[in-house]
Design an enzyme around this catalytic site. Structure first.
Site, PDB file in Angstrom:
ATOM      1  N   ALA A  12       8.670   4.229   1.592  1.00  9.63           N
ATOM      2  CA  ALA A  12       8.110   5.546   1.329  1.00  9.63           C
ATOM      3  C   ALA A  12       9.396   7.015   0.332  1.00  9.63           C
ATOM      4  O   ALA A  12       9.090   7.052  -0.544  1.00  9.63           O
ATOM      5  CB  ALA A  12       7.761   6.537   2.197  1.00  9.63           C
ATOM      6  N   GLU A  36      14.584  -4.725  -1.507  1.00  8.61           N
ATOM      7  CA  GLU A  36      13.587  -4.960  -0.323  1.00  8.61           C
ATOM      8  C   GLU A  36      13.892  -5.790   0.655  1.00  8.61           C
ATOM      9  O   GLU A  36      13.243  -7.208  -0.043  1.00  8.61           O
ATOM     10  CB  GLU A  36      12.161  -4.074  -0.705  1.00  8.61           C
ATOM     11  CG  GLU A  36      11.081  -4.451   0.735  1.00  8.61           C
ATOM     12  CD  GLU A  36      11.379  -4.199   1.602  1.00  8.61           C
ATOM     13  OE1 GLU A  36      11.290  -2.017   1.624  1.00  8.61           O
ATOM     14  OE2 GLU A  36      11.459  -4.811   2.934  1.00  8.61           O
ATOM     15  N   SER A  42       6.183   0.290  -1.027  1.00  7.01           N
ATOM     16  CA  SER A  42       5.190   1.601  -0.921  1.00  7.01           C
ATOM     17  C   SER A  42       4.745   1.239  -0.316  1.00  7.01           C
ATOM     18  O   SER A  42       3.456   1.546  -0.772  1.00  7.01           O
ATOM     19  CB  SER A  42       5.111   1.794  -2.993  1.00  7.01           C
ATOM     20  OG  SER A  42       6.270   2.233  -3.208  1.00  7.01           O
ATOM     21  N   CYS A  46       1.687   4.168   8.540  1.00  6.26           N
ATOM     22  CA  CYS A  46       0.957   5.217   8.875  1.00  6.26           C
ATOM     23  C   CYS A  46      -0.766   3.904   9.148  1.00  6.26           C
ATOM     24  O   CYS A  46      -1.594   4.172   9.539  1.00  6.26           O
ATOM     25  CB  CYS A  46       1.043   6.156   8.383  1.00  6.26           C
ATOM     26  SG  CYS A  46       2.772   6.841   7.420  1.00  6.26           S
ATOM     27  N   VAL A  84      20.117  -5.268   1.873  1.00  8.27           N
ATOM     28  CA  VAL A  84      21.494  -6.088   1.999  1.00  8.27           C
ATOM     29  C   VAL A  84      22.084  -5.917   2.865  1.00  8.27           C
ATOM     30  O   VAL A  84      21.913  -5.472   3.962  1.00  8.27           O
ATOM     31  CB  VAL A  84      20.981  -3.995   1.191  1.00  8.27           C
ATOM     32  CG1 VAL A  84      22.774  -3.737   1.022  1.00  8.27           C
ATOM     33  CG2 VAL A  84      20.468  -4.419   0.118  1.00  8.27           C
ATOM     34  N   ASP A 289      13.494   7.521   7.884  1.00  3.76           N
ATOM     35  CA  ASP A 289      13.418   7.414   9.018  1.00  3.76           C
ATOM     36  C   ASP A 289      14.934   6.864   9.427  1.00  3.76           C
ATOM     37  O   ASP A 289      15.027   7.304  10.693  1.00  3.76           O
ATOM     38  CB  ASP A 289      12.275   6.346   9.431  1.00  3.76           C
ATOM     39  CG  ASP A 289      10.883   6.851   9.700  1.00  3.76           C
ATOM     40  OD1 ASP A 289      10.804   7.600   9.147  1.00  3.76           O
ATOM     41  OD2 ASP A 289      10.993   5.668   9.709  1.00  3.76           O
ATOM     42  N   ASN A 311       8.496  10.728   2.776  1.00  2.03           N
ATOM     43  CA  ASN A 311       8.037  10.558   1.163  1.00  2.03           C
ATOM     44  C   ASN A 311       8.224  11.905   0.593  1.00  2.03           C
ATOM     45  O   ASN A 311       9.161  12.371  -1.001  1.00  2.03           O
ATOM     46  CB  ASN A 311       6.560  10.963   1.611  1.00  2.03           C
ATOM     47  CG  ASN A 311       5.417   9.215   1.091  1.00  2.03           C
ATOM     48  OD1 ASN A 311       5.978   8.980   0.140  1.00  2.03           O
ATOM     49  ND2 ASN A 311       5.620   9.489   2.601  1.00  2.03           N
ATOM     50  N   TRP A 440     -15.613  33.477  17.146  1.00  2.63           N
ATOM     51  CA  TRP A 440     -13.516  33.301  16.988  1.00  2.63           C
ATOM     52  C   TRP A 440     -13.704  31.938  16.783  1.00  2.63           C
ATOM     53  O   TRP A 440     -13.634  31.443  17.600  1.00  2.63           O
ATOM     54  CB  TRP A 440     -13.596  34.356  17.728  1.00  2.63           C
ATOM     55  CG  TRP A 440     -13.770  35.941  18.048  1.00  2.63           C
ATOM     56  CD1 TRP A 440     -14.502  36.276  18.211  1.00  2.63           C
ATOM     57  CD2 TRP A 440     -12.903  36.014  18.047  1.00  2.63           C
ATOM     58  NE1 TRP A 440     -14.406  37.475  18.172  1.00  2.63           N
ATOM     59  CE2 TRP A 440     -13.022  38.050  17.776  1.00  2.63           C
ATOM     60  CE3 TRP A 440     -11.720  36.642  17.209  1.00  2.63           C
ATOM     61  CZ2 TRP A 440     -12.261  38.644  17.812  1.00  2.63           C
ATOM     62  CZ3 TRP A 440     -10.555  37.734  16.836  1.00  2.63           C
ATOM     63  CH2 TRP A 440     -10.994  38.601  17.516  1.00  2.63           C
ATOM     64  N   ARG A 448      -5.140  35.955  20.776  1.00  2.82           N
ATOM     65  CA  ARG A 448      -5.668  36.352  21.720  1.00  2.82           C
ATOM     66  C   ARG A 448      -5.144  36.186  23.038  1.00  2.82           C
ATOM     67  O   ARG A 448      -4.339  36.896  24.506  1.00  2.82           O
ATOM     68  CB  ARG A 448      -7.442  36.528  22.347  1.00  2.82           C
ATOM     69  CG  ARG A 448      -7.643  37.545  20.356  1.00  2.82           C
ATOM     70  CD  ARG A 448      -8.884  37.606  20.237  1.00  2.82           C
ATOM     71  NE  ARG A 448      -9.748  37.903  21.535  1.00  2.82           N
ATOM     72  CZ  ARG A 448     -10.806  37.879  21.921  1.00  2.82           C
ATOM     73  NH1 ARG A 448     -11.866  38.042  20.668  1.00  2.82           N
ATOM     74  NH2 ARG A 448     -11.341  37.557  22.997  1.00  2.82           N
TER      75      ARG A 448
HETATM   76  C1  LIG Z   1       2.494   2.191  13.120  1.00  4.13           C
HETATM   77  C2  LIG Z   1       2.511   3.048  12.446  1.00  4.13           C
HETATM   78  C3  LIG Z   1       1.999   4.065  12.092  1.00  4.13           C
HETATM   79  C4  LIG Z   1       2.675   5.372  11.176  1.00  4.13           C
HETATM   80  N1  LIG Z   1       1.791   6.620  11.593  1.00  4.13           N
HETATM   81  C5  LIG Z   1       1.921   7.400  10.634  1.00  4.13           C
HETATM   82  C6  LIG Z   1       1.818   8.678  10.795  1.00  4.13           C
HETATM   83  O1  LIG Z   1       0.358   8.476  11.255  1.00  4.13           O
HETATM   84  N2  LIG Z   1       2.042  10.121   9.801  1.00  4.13           N
HETATM   85  C7  LIG Z   1       2.900  10.217   9.533  1.00  4.13           C
HETATM   86  O2  LIG Z   1       3.459  11.132   9.214  1.00  4.13           O
HETATM   87  N3  LIG Z   1       4.385   9.004   9.761  1.00  4.13           N
HETATM   88  C8  LIG Z   1       3.508   7.566  10.465  1.00  4.13           C
HETATM   89  N4  LIG Z   1       4.275   6.385  10.688  1.00  4.13           N
HETATM   90  C9  LIG Z   1       5.520   6.560   9.884  1.00  4.13           C
HETATM   91  C10 LIG Z   1       6.047   6.477   8.782  1.00  4.13           C
HETATM   92  O3  LIG Z   1       5.344   5.009   8.694  1.00  4.13           O
HETATM   93  C11 LIG Z   1       7.279   6.197   8.629  1.00  4.13           C
HETATM   94  O4  LIG Z   1       8.228   6.948   8.519  1.00  4.13           O
HETATM   95  C12 LIG Z   1       7.842   6.240   7.574  1.00  4.13           C
HETATM   96  O5  LIG Z   1       7.551   4.895   6.936  1.00  4.13           O
HETATM   97  C13 LIG Z   1       9.357   6.031   6.719  1.00  4.13           C
HETATM   98  O6  LIG Z   1       9.477   5.925   5.730  1.00  4.13           O
HETATM   99  P1  LIG Z   1      10.979   5.156   5.290  1.00  4.13           P
HETATM  100  O7  LIG Z   1      10.836   4.934   3.617  1.00  4.13           O
HETATM  101  O8  LIG Z   1      12.100   5.861   5.858  1.00  4.13           O
HETATM  102  O9  LIG Z   1      11.306   4.141   6.391  1.00  4.13           O
HETATM  103  P2  LIG Z   1      10.656   2.361   5.963  1.00  4.13           P
HETATM  104  O10 LIG Z   1       8.590   3.104   5.871  1.00  4.13           O
HETATM  105  O11 LIG Z   1      10.840   1.838   7.696  1.00  4.13           O
HETATM  106  O12 LIG Z   1      11.155   1.756   4.802  1.00  4.13           O
HETATM  107  C14 LIG Z   1      12.086   1.467   5.257  1.00  4.13           C
HETATM  108  C15 LIG Z   1      11.624  -0.483   4.232  1.00  4.13           C
HETATM  109  O13 LIG Z   1      13.948  -0.127   4.321  1.00  4.13           O
HETATM  110  C16 LIG Z   1      13.731  -1.706   4.188  1.00  4.13           C
HETATM  111  N5  LIG Z   1      14.593  -2.518   4.884  1.00  4.13           N
HETATM  112  C17 LIG Z   1      15.507  -2.254   5.527  1.00  4.13           C
HETATM  113  N6  LIG Z   1      17.145  -2.541   5.869  1.00  4.13           N
HETATM  114  C18 LIG Z   1      16.934  -3.002   4.912  1.00  4.13           C
HETATM  115  C19 LIG Z   1      18.125  -3.502   4.052  1.00  4.13           C
HETATM  116  N7  LIG Z   1      19.029  -4.147   4.877  1.00  4.13           N
HETATM  117  N8  LIG Z   1      17.757  -4.258   3.062  1.00  4.13           N
HETATM  118  C20 LIG Z   1      16.528  -4.064   2.349  1.00  4.13           C
HETATM  119  N9  LIG Z   1      15.718  -3.541   3.171  1.00  4.13           N
HETATM  120  C21 LIG Z   1      15.674  -3.006   4.174  1.00  4.13           C
HETATM  121  C22 LIG Z   1      12.235  -2.308   5.310  1.00  4.13           C
HETATM  122  O14 LIG Z   1      12.225  -3.485   4.828  1.00  4.13           O
HETATM  123  C23 LIG Z   1      11.320  -1.444   5.154  1.00  4.13           C
HETATM  124  O15 LIG Z   1      10.640  -2.311   4.475  1.00  4.13           O
HETATM  125  C24 LIG Z   1       3.650   5.626  11.080  1.00  4.13           C
HETATM  126  C25 LIG Z   1       4.454   4.198  11.520  1.00  4.13           C
HETATM  127  C26 LIG Z   1       3.992   3.204  11.906  1.00  4.13           C
HETATM  128  C27 LIG Z   1       4.783   2.064  12.315  1.00  4.13           C
END
Ligand SMILES: Cc1cc2nc3c(=O)[nH]c(=O)nc-3n(C[C@H](O)[C@H](O)[C@H](O)COP(=O)(O)OP(=O)(O)OC[C@H]3O[C@@H](n4cnc5c(N)ncnc54)[C@H](O)[C@@H]3O)c2cc1C
Length: 457
Positions: A12, A36, A42, A46, A84, A289, A311, A440, A448
């Site tokens: 994301a 990745e 992508s 969730c 990485v 995250d 996002n 309401w 209220r």
């Molecule tokens: C089961 C579940 C349900 C969820 N439901 C919700 C929801 O309903 N609503 C909501 O807002 N959020 C939800 N989330 C949270 C949401 O999915 C995450 O907040 C979001 O995916 C974070 O995006 P990101 O890109 O920061 O991290 P990630 O999606 O974790 O992506 C990080 C990527 O980096 C890659 N990576 C890590 N280290 C390295 C490296 N050294 N070299 C190369 N690649 C690497 C990983 O493989 C991963 O693909 C949920 C999460 C889970 C697990």
């Protein structure tokens, strides 16, 4: 020569940053390379619980853009299965290991986006290499779980350890697949993202669909048979399990960042400014995250790992890298989830957060219905509001109820974001018709009640 952007993490935050940067700058101006380590880009983590349950039938439905689309539409070169392993800020290069082909590549960068996400908390007892134990963070994790569930011998008994929203959603998914499911939680209730009075309603609904809820229990280990998990050992004895899902929360994935010398905040996340720049590190950005952010109500740094923030933060970083101007001001902690038909929404501070932040406040709980009482399908809805005393400013809200409950948190989030008082909220012009609300609205009834509790009327 084109400037070079390297993105670490292809979900994301990383891909939002990459595609926004591309929208603002063409290939001749900016070359974009993403790494990745998993098999997908992508994707919607969730959506994993709904894919595991079968509500979403196919894995590709969770993938918004694969590497080919990134390449063809956005001229972004994303390399899958490349992890990485080091970031050298002096030489301005990253080292990546090719996980399938073997070997290492070194790539230089002018600009770096760190978007590695989070890692599931894994206690020592889960590290023994016993098969059938799963953390849940990436689509690869979901794939591994599904392979196990569909493999032989077919698992029948699941234990979910930890009752955060991921644990709750996974418990629901597993019961929908026909497994018997127990959820073990150290605290008094699952769903600690809401106050205990609201969490009890969620626990009741979970029991209602057959999930065994074991609270106040500490997991101390696992038992295995032939290398496969056979039981979860707790302070009250073993619980048989053919599959274990960890829902113990996540922590920012910052090992690489820390080794490279990026600053981490008190929550353990990478520190960023409002434009998602890493302070003191020119040309380095972070999002998603792996970062910490500001809680706009408490004023405290927080780690809130949600896709909605990842996002937005990625987009902000990408716009800024592209030469535009965008900011991510912080969060108020809005989140929604469900357990079968029971919906849960929350925003702002819980009672314990309000205490920790030093607020004087009132907390009120109000019972209402989602529709006019006489209209078919009317079901109960409980709204909790926390308002500062004496100002009346809304500090937090929680909703538990049946259809149309969860997204009712949104007007409350907007009110909270804009610093509204509960007095002002009582006059909000919210929509009304019997199929959608009582005359309401539950939100207005709660406002209220909060005004009354403040001793205003
Ligand atoms: C089961 C579940 C349900 C969820 N439901 C919700 C929801 O309903 N609503 C909501 O807002 N959020 C939800 N989330 C949270 C949401 O999915 C995450 O907040 C979001 O995916 C974070 O995006 P990101 O890109 O920061 O991290 P990630 O999606 O974790 O992506 C990080 C990527 O980096 C890659 N990576 C890590 N280290 C390295 C490296 N050294 N070299 C190369 N690649 C690497 C990983 O493989 C991963 O693909 C949920 C999460 C889970 C697990």
């Amino acid at each position: 020569m084109a400037e070079r952007l390297i993105v670490v993490g292809g979900d994301a935050a990383g891909m939002a940053a990459a595609s926004q940067a591309r929208r603002h700058r063409d290939r001749a101006d900016l070359e974009i390379v993403g790494f990745e380590r998993g098999h997908f880009t992508s994707y919607s983590a969730c959506g994993i619980p709904y894919w595991i349950s079968g509500v979403v039938p196919e894995r590709p439905q969770l993938i918004a853009r694969d590497p080919a689309t990134h390449r063809e539409k956005f001229d972004i070169d994303v390399r899958l299965r490349h992890e990485v392993t080091a970031i050298d800020l002096d030489r301005r290069e990253v080292v990546a290991r090719d996980l399938d082909g073997g070997g290492e590549v070194r790539e230089g960068f002018d600009t770096l986006v760190y978007a590695t996400g989070a890692v599931p908390v894994q206690p020592d007892w889960a590290r023994g290499g016993i098969a059938g134990v799963f953390g849940m963070q990436t689509l690869d994790d979901g794939t591994a779980l599904l392979d196990w569930l569909e493999g032989e011998p077919r698992p029948r008994r699941a234990v979910v350890v930890g009752g955060g929203y991921v644990g709750v959603e996974m418990a629901e998914a597993l019961i929908q697949r026909g497994l018997s499911v127990d959820l073990v939680e150290k605290a008094g209730q699952p769903m600690a993202t809401v106050d205990p009075d609201m969490a009890e309603l969620v626990a009741e609904a979970m029991r209602g669909i057959g999930i065994g809820i074991r609270t106040g229990l500490t997991v101390t280990g696992l038992e295995a048979r032939d290398g496969r998990v056979a039981a979860v050992v707790t302070n009250e004895g073993p619980m048989p399990a053919d599959v274990v899902v960890l829902g113990l929360g996540v922590r920012p994935n910052t090992a690489l960042a820390e080794a490279a010398g990026l600053p981490l905040g008190p929550t353990g996340g990478v520190r960023c400014d409002r434009r998602m720049r890493v302070p003191g590190m020119p040309g380095v950005w972070a999002a998603g995250d792996c970062v910490e952010t500001l809680h706009l109500v408490s004023g405290m740094p927080v780690h809130v790992p949600l896709g909605t923030h990842a996002n937005k933060q990625g987009r902000v970083a990408g716009i800024n890298i592209g030469g535009g101007y965008a900011t991510f001001p912080g969060v108020i902690g809005t989140a929604v989830t469900k357990v079968c038909d029971l919906e849960v929404g929350r925003t702002g501070l819980r009672e314990r957060d309000a205490v920790a932040a030093g607020f004087e406040f009132v907390a009120v709980l109000s019972e209402s219905t989602n529709r006019a009482g006489y209209y078919p399908g009317a079901r109960p809805m409980t709204v909790k509001l926390i308002a500062e005393r004496p100002s009346g400013r809304l500090l937090g809200a929680q909703i538990v109820g049946w259809s149309e409950a969860a997204k009712r948190i949104d007007p409350l989030a907007v009110a909270l974001w804009n610093g509204m008082t509960v007095d002002e909220m009582t006059a909000l012009d919210l929509g009304y018709a019997p199929p959608y609300a009582p005359v309401w609205d539950p939100v207005l009834i709660a406002a209220r009640k909060a005004v009354d509790a403040l001793g205003r009327r």
